[in-house]
Design an enzyme around this catalytic site. Sequence first.
Site, PDB file in Angstrom:
ATOM      1  N   LYS A 196      -0.759 -13.701  -3.259  1.00 30.09           N
ATOM      2  CA  LYS A 196      -1.661 -13.179  -4.308  1.00 30.09           C
ATOM      3  C   LYS A 196      -3.026 -13.821  -4.133  1.00 30.09           C
ATOM      4  O   LYS A 196      -3.156 -14.893  -3.553  1.00 30.09           O
ATOM      5  CB  LYS A 196      -1.116 -13.521  -5.696  1.00 30.09           C
ATOM      6  CG  LYS A 196      -1.607 -12.576  -6.779  1.00 30.09           C
ATOM      7  CD  LYS A 196      -0.840 -11.263  -6.768  1.00 30.09           C
ATOM      8  CE  LYS A 196      -1.350 -10.287  -7.784  1.00 30.09           C
ATOM      9  NZ  LYS A 196      -0.453  -9.122  -7.935  1.00 30.09           N
ATOM     10  N   SER A 244       2.569   0.466  -0.991  1.00 31.44           N
ATOM     11  CA  SER A 244       1.703  -0.338  -0.118  1.00 31.44           C
ATOM     12  C   SER A 244       2.402  -0.595   1.216  1.00 31.44           C
ATOM     13  O   SER A 244       1.782  -0.558   2.283  1.00 31.44           O
ATOM     14  CB  SER A 244       1.360  -1.684  -0.777  1.00 31.44           C
ATOM     15  OG  SER A 244       0.225  -1.569  -1.586  1.00 31.44           O
ATOM     16  N   LYS A 255       9.793  -9.894  -6.023  1.00 34.75           N
ATOM     17  CA  LYS A 255       9.696  -8.434  -6.103  1.00 34.75           C
ATOM     18  C   LYS A 255      10.013  -7.800  -4.737  1.00 34.75           C
ATOM     19  O   LYS A 255      10.788  -6.854  -4.645  1.00 34.75           O
ATOM     20  CB  LYS A 255       8.271  -8.059  -6.541  1.00 34.75           C
ATOM     21  CG  LYS A 255       8.122  -6.643  -6.996  1.00 34.75           C
ATOM     22  CD  LYS A 255       6.671  -6.359  -7.386  1.00 34.75           C
ATOM     23  CE  LYS A 255       6.227  -7.271  -8.516  1.00 34.75           C
ATOM     24  NZ  LYS A 255       4.824  -6.989  -8.910  1.00 34.75           N
TER      25      LYS A 255
HETATM   26  P1  NAD Z   1      -6.309  -2.085 -14.344  1.00 36.54           P
HETATM   27  O1  NAD Z   1      -7.443  -2.992 -14.140  1.00 36.54           O
HETATM   28  O2  NAD Z   1      -6.363  -0.715 -13.761  1.00 36.54           O
HETATM   29  O3  NAD Z   1      -6.009  -1.911 -15.909  1.00 36.54           O
HETATM   30  C1  NAD Z   1      -5.810  -2.970 -16.782  1.00 36.54           C
HETATM   31  C2  NAD Z   1      -5.899  -2.376 -18.176  1.00 36.54           C
HETATM   32  O4  NAD Z   1      -5.485  -3.352 -19.135  1.00 36.54           O
HETATM   33  C3  NAD Z   1      -7.310  -1.946 -18.586  1.00 36.54           C
HETATM   34  O5  NAD Z   1      -7.251  -0.700 -19.232  1.00 36.54           O
HETATM   35  C4  NAD Z   1      -7.742  -3.024 -19.585  1.00 36.54           C
HETATM   36  O6  NAD Z   1      -8.655  -2.514 -20.538  1.00 36.54           O
HETATM   37  C5  NAD Z   1      -6.403  -3.346 -20.202  1.00 36.54           C
HETATM   38  N1  NAD Z   1      -6.342  -4.631 -20.888  1.00 36.54           N
HETATM   39  C6  NAD Z   1      -6.838  -5.821 -20.482  1.00 36.54           C
HETATM   40  N2  NAD Z   1      -6.567  -6.764 -21.400  1.00 36.54           N
HETATM   41  C7  NAD Z   1      -5.880  -6.132 -22.393  1.00 36.54           C
HETATM   42  C8  NAD Z   1      -5.310  -6.561 -23.615  1.00 36.54           C
HETATM   43  N3  NAD Z   1      -5.396  -7.831 -24.014  1.00 36.54           N
HETATM   44  N4  NAD Z   1      -4.676  -5.643 -24.397  1.00 36.54           N
HETATM   45  C9  NAD Z   1      -4.579  -4.350 -24.012  1.00 36.54           C
HETATM   46  N5  NAD Z   1      -5.095  -3.904 -22.852  1.00 36.54           N
HETATM   47  C10 NAD Z   1      -5.729  -4.786 -22.063  1.00 36.54           C
HETATM   48  O7  NAD Z   1      -5.024  -2.884 -13.829  1.00 36.54           O
HETATM   49  P2  NAD Z   1      -3.614  -2.327 -13.359  1.00 36.54           P
HETATM   50  O8  NAD Z   1      -3.647  -2.226 -11.886  1.00 36.54           O
HETATM   51  O9  NAD Z   1      -3.220  -1.169 -14.185  1.00 36.54           O
HETATM   52  O10 NAD Z   1      -2.693  -3.586 -13.709  1.00 36.54           O
HETATM   53  C11 NAD Z   1      -2.109  -3.760 -14.981  1.00 36.54           C
HETATM   54  C12 NAD Z   1      -0.900  -4.681 -14.840  1.00 36.54           C
HETATM   55  O11 NAD Z   1      -0.012  -4.093 -13.896  1.00 36.54           O
HETATM   56  C13 NAD Z   1      -1.225  -6.081 -14.294  1.00 36.54           C
HETATM   57  O12 NAD Z   1      -0.328  -7.011 -14.876  1.00 36.54           O
HETATM   58  C14 NAD Z   1      -0.940  -5.943 -12.820  1.00 36.54           C
HETATM   59  O13 NAD Z   1      -0.662  -7.200 -12.220  1.00 36.54           O
HETATM   60  C15 NAD Z   1       0.274  -5.048 -12.889  1.00 36.54           C
HETATM   61  N6  NAD Z   1       0.557  -4.369 -11.641  1.00 36.54           N
HETATM   62  C16 NAD Z   1      -0.329  -3.495 -11.074  1.00 36.54           C
HETATM   63  C17 NAD Z   1      -0.007  -2.889  -9.873  1.00 36.54           C
HETATM   64  C18 NAD Z   1      -0.918  -1.893  -9.226  1.00 36.54           C
HETATM   65  O14 NAD Z   1      -0.546  -1.345  -8.181  1.00 36.54           O
HETATM   66  N7  NAD Z   1      -2.060  -1.553  -9.783  1.00 36.54           N
HETATM   67  C19 NAD Z   1       1.204  -3.172  -9.231  1.00 36.54           C
HETATM   68  C20 NAD Z   1       2.106  -4.036  -9.848  1.00 36.54           C
HETATM   69  C21 NAD Z   1       1.765  -4.627 -11.055  1.00 36.54           C
END
Ligand code: NAD
Length: 421
Positions: A103, A350, A91
Amino acid sequence: MEDLLAGALSRLDEAAKHVDVDPEVLEKLKYPKETLSVRLMVRMDDGSRRSFPAWRCRYDDTRGPTKGGIRFHPASTMEEVATLAFWMTFKCAVVNLPYGGGKGAVMVDPHSLSKSELERLSRAYVHAFAGMIGPDRDIPAPDVYTNSMIMGWMADEYSSIVRQPSPAVITGKPLALGGSLGRDDATARGGFYLLKHLEQDLDLISSAKRVVVQGFGNAGYHIARLLHEEGYRIVGLSDSRGAIANPGGIDPYAVQAVKSEGGSVLDYASRTGQARVVGEDDLLALDCEVLVPAALEDQIHKDNAGGITARVILELANGPITPEADRILDAKGAIVLPDILANAGGVTVSYFEWVQNRQGYYWTLEEIHDRLKAIMEVEGRRVWDLRASKGISMRTAAYAHGLERLSAAIAAHGTQPFFVG
Ligand code: NAD
């Protein structure tokens, strides 16, 4: 989950067919450079001590210090951490940030802890990995079930260990501790800029613009909000408790209001009557133009990919589609905007935060948005053009694009042709 890393590496092999790359480069990229596994001993509120498995992986640092989030999740494993660190490596290369990939994770259900237990766990993590992280070595950030409050505790703990304020050790901090404007919605906003930039190429301008979002957390809420404001119709949403649908559209602000009081998307449906409850796989199969996986990895697999109707899939989650499901979607003509490009907005802002911390000079929100937009558009267009010129998928094109940059950096450090050629 066992196949997660193997699946990720299979994408590297596929991309390598389209890039002139030295075998030594692939050998280097197939294994993590350094992984530390510990157990954190944490004092609970009742006086007892519990231990939690925790990991940090620095996958590759050829292009700069490693960068990647910390996840608190009951199903986390060391292999998941290494795979996520592998994805971070690519990425950062795809959007040309001067970083390698890292990570971290703790195997814990953070919802089962009190706030003070969560703080002790967060500080224990930094204590255990203080020798591995650092502003010039490895820079953590938030991920699933970690947030700016936790990053603030972690920055504070690190600063007390090194006996000087060290805000650049971690990103995603609260603004009051050197966080950046625009970090909260950066992941979704980067994906949004990418989608908007390619809207015409993706044939979305004149279509119905219906959207399904799986996972309504940081990434999922903000993408639903940004697309809703842009005239897209959110027809389905889910969180870990269940999924809801309404072909007439769901207001993401109203759902977020219920979630911020501790409710779920199901509570939103039952309290307002504005959506019906559907099964998890039925959500993915709803009629829509854009599907946004924004929950966890491996959610779209061979058993549910066939039902997907979306023409465009914007991967905000990391690794939401298995390689088998990729092939099914490809055969259906769906275009996947892959995670290592589509969700790179988070690590990009970030990076902006880290730069601001090191300069001691802070940018306006407008500057952050403009710089993020420029990066997403330039790199998104490059991947789109590579896809067209080589006749490959967006995912393979994104890996090939990242691999070219990684390969150049590894070669510059010295590979066999350098020594014998
Ligand atoms: P978060 O903790 O804010 O939210 C995760 C959400 O997913 C929650 O609402 C949870 O209820 C839901 N969830 C969990 N299991 C689920 C399922 N089986 N079905 C449907 N919903 C489900 O996390 P986030 O930061 O939003 O991260 C979500 C994804 O995005 C992850 O894969 C993370 O690695 C990726 N990501 C996040 C960031 C970031 O900056 N936050 C950056 C790049 C990638």
